[in-house]
Design a protein around this motif. Structure first.
Motif, short mmCIF file in Angstrom:
data_model
loop_
_atom_site.label_atom_id
_atom_site.label_comp_id
_atom_site.label_asym_id
_atom_site.label_seq_id
_atom_site.Cartn_x
_atom_site.Cartn_y
_atom_site.Cartn_z
N VAL A 136 36.95 -15.15 -7.83
CA VAL A 136 37.39 -16.16 -7.17
C VAL A 136 38.26 -16.65 -8.11
CG1 VAL A 136 36.44 -18.48 -6.81
CG2 VAL A 136 34.68 -16.78 -6.40
N GLU A 137 37.96 -16.77 -9.41
CA GLU A 137 39.21 -16.98 -9.72
C GLU A 137 40.29 -16.43 -9.94
OE1 GLU A 137 38.26 -16.50 -14.04
OE2 GLU A 137 37.07 -18.28 -14.02
N LYS A 138 39.98 -14.56 -9.16
CA LYS A 138 41.22 -13.67 -9.36
C LYS A 138 41.96 -13.89 -7.63
CE LYS A 138 41.81 -8.53 -8.37
NZ LYS A 138 41.37 -7.68 -7.48
N LYS A 139 41.45 -14.50 -6.70
CA LYS A 139 41.44 -14.70 -5.04
C LYS A 139 42.26 -16.13 -5.60
CE LYS A 139 37.74 -12.20 -2.39
NZ LYS A 139 36.70 -13.24 -1.28
N GLU A 140 42.05 -17.20 -6.20
CA GLU A 140 42.82 -18.54 -6.42
C GLU A 140 43.77 -17.71 -6.90
OE1 GLU A 140 39.88 -20.65 -8.92
OE2 GLU A 140 39.33 -21.98 -6.69
N GLU A 141 44.22 -16.69 -7.99
CA GLU A 141 44.95 -17.01 -8.45
C GLU A 141 46.20 -16.36 -7.82
OE1 GLU A 141 46.83 -13.87 -11.81
OE2 GLU A 141 44.90 -15.23 -12.52
#
Length: 185
Positions: free
Chosen positions: A112-117
């Motif tokens: 999720v963090e990677k997608k948000e980034e």
């Protein structure tokens, strides 16, 4: 003498129907045990070693004018091959529930963090693109961008001053959304 009976099942229960005329008037007795069902009535007997274990507390029976209906609550939601077990000594093996797949929440959080980034980077790239277009444009194009963006509440960005200068720019929210002014919220 045996009693005529029939049965059907669902995932949660087995229903045994015993045909018995004037069942309410007859002296019948039903005994329900974890893997055994017995019913006697005026010289008739139904004695079954059940295919799989049942929950006695959730099982019940009821009489009707022409039958007695016995509802047996299954302990496990397996399909019974037959009403009775084939051998008296061994009950069928219950099907084990499927293995529980544990979620790796740390891994999901990282995804999720990677997608948000990535979304933030694409948002930043879009902002850089608009800044580049704005800074390299003529004053007329910059006026069109400023007017269209501010009058539309950020829903329209036009570079055509000839079109934008003639009238107020309408609000055009994305499809499936509704635009509300701050004082309406």
């Amino acid at each position: 003498m045996s009693v005529r009976h029939d049965w059907y099942q669902s995932d949660a229960k087995v229903v045994v129907t015993v045909l018995l005329k004037n069942a309410k008037e007859k002296n019948y007795k039903v005994t329900i045990e974890p893997q055994h069902l017995n019913m006697t009535a005026d010289g008739y007997e139904l004695d079954l070693r059940l295919y799989a274990p049942i929950n006695v507390e959730r099982s019940s029976y009821k009489d009707y004018p022409s039958k007695v209906e016995i509802t047996l609550a299954k302990q496990a939601g397996i399909r019974w091959e037959s009403l009775e077990t084939k051998t008296v000594t061994a009950a069928p093996a219950l099907i084990a529930p499927p293995p529980i797949h544990k979620k790796n929440w740390d891994s999901l959080a990282k995804e999720v963090e990677k997608k948000e980034e990535e979304e933030a980077q694409s948002e930043e790239a879009l902002q850089r693109l608009f800044k580049k277009i704005y800074s390299s444009s003529s004053p007329e194009v910059q006026k069109a961008m400023n007017k269209s963006f501010s009058e539309s509440g950020g829903t329209v960005l036009s570079t055509n001053w000839n079109e934008v200068s003639k009238q107020q720019v309408e609000v055009k929210p994305p499809e499936g959304t509704e635009f509300k002014k701050w004082d309406e919220v």
